[in-house]
Design a protein around this motif. Sequence first.
Motif, PDB file in Angstrom:
ATOM      1  N   ALA A  42       0.035   8.977  -4.175  1.00 37.62           N
ATOM      2  CA  ALA A  42      -0.467   8.017  -5.162  1.00 37.62           C
ATOM      3  C   ALA A  42      -1.504   7.092  -4.538  1.00 37.62           C
ATOM      4  N   ILE A  43      -1.266   6.650  -3.310  1.00 39.90           N
ATOM      5  CA  ILE A  43      -2.221   5.790  -2.615  1.00 39.90           C
ATOM      6  C   ILE A  43      -3.533   6.533  -2.393  1.00 39.90           C
ATOM      7  N   SER A  44      -3.441   7.773  -1.928  1.00 40.92           N
ATOM      8  CA  SER A  44      -4.643   8.576  -1.694  1.00 40.92           C
ATOM      9  C   SER A  44      -5.428   8.787  -2.985  1.00 40.92           C
ATOM     10  N   GLY A  45      -4.729   9.085  -4.067  1.00 36.46           N
ATOM     11  CA  GLY A  45      -5.394   9.341  -5.338  1.00 36.46           C
ATOM     12  C   GLY A  45      -6.004   8.103  -5.965  1.00 36.46           C
ATOM     13  N   SER A  46      -5.553   6.918  -5.534  1.00 38.99           N
ATOM     14  CA  SER A  46      -6.065   5.686  -6.123  1.00 38.99           C
ATOM     15  C   SER A  46      -7.463   5.346  -5.625  1.00 38.99           C
ATOM     16  N   MET A  47      -7.876   5.972  -4.520  1.00 35.77           N
ATOM     17  CA  MET A  47      -9.205   5.731  -3.954  1.00 35.77           C
ATOM     18  C   MET A  47     -10.106   6.908  -4.307  1.00 35.77           C
ATOM     19  N   SER A  48     -11.145   6.653  -5.120  1.00 40.06           N
ATOM     20  CA  SER A  48     -11.962   7.750  -5.625  1.00 40.06           C
ATOM     21  C   SER A  48     -13.364   7.779  -5.039  1.00 40.06           C
ATOM     22  N   SER A  49     -13.781   6.723  -4.332  1.00 34.79           N
ATOM     23  CA  SER A  49     -15.143   6.625  -3.823  1.00 34.79           C
ATOM     24  C   SER A  49     -15.190   6.858  -2.323  1.00 34.79           C
ATOM     25  N   SER A  50     -16.376   7.242  -1.831  1.00 38.45           N
ATOM     26  CA  SER A  50     -16.550   7.378  -0.381  1.00 38.45           C
ATOM     27  C   SER A  50     -16.631   6.018   0.288  1.00 38.45           C
ATOM     28  N   LEU A  51     -16.860   4.961  -0.498  1.00 41.04           N
ATOM     29  CA  LEU A  51     -16.890   3.586   0.006  1.00 41.04           C
ATOM     30  C   LEU A  51     -15.620   2.871  -0.418  1.00 41.04           C
ATOM     31  N   SER A  52     -14.863   2.380   0.544  1.00 42.47           N
ATOM     32  CA  SER A  52     -13.604   1.726   0.212  1.00 42.47           C
ATOM     33  C   SER A  52     -13.310   0.585   1.169  1.00 42.47           C
ATOM     34  N   ALA A  53     -12.443  -0.306   0.725  1.00 43.56           N
ATOM     35  CA  ALA A  53     -12.001  -1.431   1.544  1.00 43.56           C
ATOM     36  C   ALA A  53     -10.488  -1.531   1.447  1.00 43.56           C
ATOM     37  N   ILE A  54      -9.841  -1.610   2.601  1.00 40.71           N
ATOM     38  CA  ILE A  54      -8.385  -1.729   2.644  1.00 40.71           C
ATOM     39  C   ILE A  54      -8.030  -3.034   3.363  1.00 40.71           C
ATOM     40  N   GLU A  55      -7.398  -3.958   2.659  1.00 39.20           N
ATOM     41  CA  GLU A  55      -7.003  -5.237   3.218  1.00 39.20           C
ATOM     42  C   GLU A  55      -5.551  -5.172   3.685  1.00 39.20           C
ATOM     43  N   PHE A  56      -5.247  -5.869   4.771  1.00 35.08           N
ATOM     44  CA  PHE A  56      -3.880  -5.890   5.269  1.00 35.08           C
ATOM     45  C   PHE A  56      -3.533  -7.283   5.786  1.00 35.08           C
ATOM     46  N   GLU A  57      -2.276  -7.626   5.709  1.00 33.46           N
ATOM     47  CA  GLU A  57      -1.801  -8.925   6.191  1.00 33.46           C
ATOM     48  C   GLU A  57      -0.357  -8.794   6.639  1.00 33.46           C
ATOM     49  N   HIS A  58      -0.068  -9.326   7.792  1.00 34.58           N
ATOM     50  CA  HIS A  58       1.285  -9.264   8.346  1.00 34.58           C
ATOM     51  C   HIS A  58       1.644 -10.626   8.927  1.00 34.58           C
ATOM     52  N   THR A  59       2.818 -11.112   8.625  1.00 33.06           N
ATOM     53  CA  THR A  59       3.308 -12.376   9.197  1.00 33.06           C
ATOM     54  C   THR A  59       4.712 -12.180   9.723  1.00 33.06           C
ATOM     55  N   GLU A  60       5.016 -12.913  10.766  1.00 33.38           N
ATOM     56  CA  GLU A  60       6.343 -12.833  11.376  1.00 33.38           C
ATOM     57  C   GLU A  60       6.770 -14.226  11.812  1.00 33.38           C
ATOM     58  N   GLU A  61       7.898 -14.664  11.304  1.00 28.17           N
ATOM     59  CA  GLU A  61       8.387 -16.000  11.633  1.00 28.17           C
ATOM     60  C   GLU A  61       8.964 -16.019  13.041  1.00 28.17           C
ATOM     61  N   ASN A  62       8.611 -17.061  13.796  1.00 32.86           N
ATOM     62  CA  ASN A  62       9.114 -17.214  15.161  1.00 32.86           C
ATOM     63  C   ASN A  62       9.304 -18.695  15.432  1.00 32.86           C
ATOM     64  N   SER A  63      10.543 -19.124  15.491  1.00 31.77           N
ATOM     65  CA  SER A  63      10.835 -20.546  15.630  1.00 31.77           C
ATOM     66  C   SER A  63      10.509 -21.072  17.022  1.00 31.77           C
ATOM     67  N   VAL A  64      10.347 -20.196  18.011  1.00 35.26           N
ATOM     68  CA  VAL A  64      10.087 -20.634  19.385  1.00 35.26           C
ATOM     69  C   VAL A  64       8.599 -20.851  19.614  1.00 35.26           C
TER      70      VAL A  64
END
Length: 454
Positions: A42-64
């Motif tokens: 489904a992810i592959s099929g959602s992109m139909s153009s040769s030009l694409s942008a994929i955004e990503f974000e990751h967070t991890e809590e660390n109290s130290v």
Amino acid sequence: ALVSCGDDTSDIEADPAGYLQDALDSTMADIKTRYTMSPLAAISGSMSSSLSAIEFEHTEENSVNGDFSLGGTVYVDSDAQKMLLDGAIGAGGVSIDARLYYDPEFVGVSIPVLLGGNELYGFRPYNLVEQAQGSIFDASTGSELGMDISQLQALDDMLDSFRNSDGLSIQNIVDEITAAGDEFNASLEYTVEQQKVTVAGEEKDGYILSTEYTGEDIASLMESIFSIMKQSSLFTVIFDMADQSGSGTTEADFDAQVDAVIEELKADQSQVAISYEICDGKVISADIEADGNSTGYSDITVDYYGEDGNTVSVSSGGVGLFTSQVDTSDGYYHTITMNSSADPAVNSAVNMAAGWDSVSGDIVMNIETVDAGTVSSVGFSGTLTAADGEGFSLDITDVTLDGGDGGISFSISGQDIDTFPDVGEKINIFNLTEDELYSILMNFYSVDSGYSSF
């Protein structure tokens, strides 16, 4: 009353190997449509153009040390073979921006806080020796930073392997191995008999195609397969990297391992029997049985047309070693179970379950390992929405490790774009003067020690 499968016995008996191949091809086409319901499809099929942008974000809590974050956007122009990663990494309240760029004529990196500007510093990803000649990295020029540039030839050779590998695609390998398998199947003799078969719970009048072969027959097939693998561009790169690094599987290692496998197969006196259930021009199921070998009785069963999916299972001595089941009755659900041994005393197991409801977007995955009675697990849940040609969004908010909450979350989204970003100035490091390089190095070493947390 039984329902006829509609196959013509005379057609099957005239060319059983050819009929089987057509049935397998038809079956694989059906299976492929089931997998279009998977999240990755489904992810592959959602992109139909040769030009694409994929955004990503990751967070991890660390109290130290404070929260850790990683995010950015990957821009891709598949036609021009260009890629730009524009991202940032943060920890302890400090963030560093960075860009990584690639095209067939330049690969470079930009880290403003370390290199003192937004320029991309890199080089042409081929002919490194040629680029280095007469530069500040060439010892023959008397430069204090010079070296024996002939040492770059090994890296040149490895980069050439990558450049000439069609993107390290394995499709050619798959196609050639498939052709070798087809040729092997065509060389076997088959018996054909009418028999009842069960298709998705319904009993029908079908056919059974059966054949036998030996370990020596398999040895001949494996020799062809290994030869195809060795000659592929993918393996050329692997061998080159192993030669340059001094570690990994070299070509000589590969040949020795292949020879050992082939000799073992040739010495194996097993008789392998395989039967295919045929109905309506498709393979409904396959069953492979082998006896007389060092591992004892083993079997492989494949049910291509269960109630709502397909199942592959491998067992030895009546103990299941591997099972993969896809269920498409309500979205997409895939379970895999692997056991390392039929002996419970030394067995370790891996169990995986992944599901996606394409209507609600709910997605879950859990992987569990069991070794010497110790159970470890990692899992996550979230949402995935994807529409053909309209991009996708994946948000993971609940990651668990051995039942706990790790405080980790990440999101990925993709969409088609109209233009590739302007990457700015590209500077070939082989064209730098000593003063320019020293300026960059001084900036690098004078960065505040607070960044050492990275």
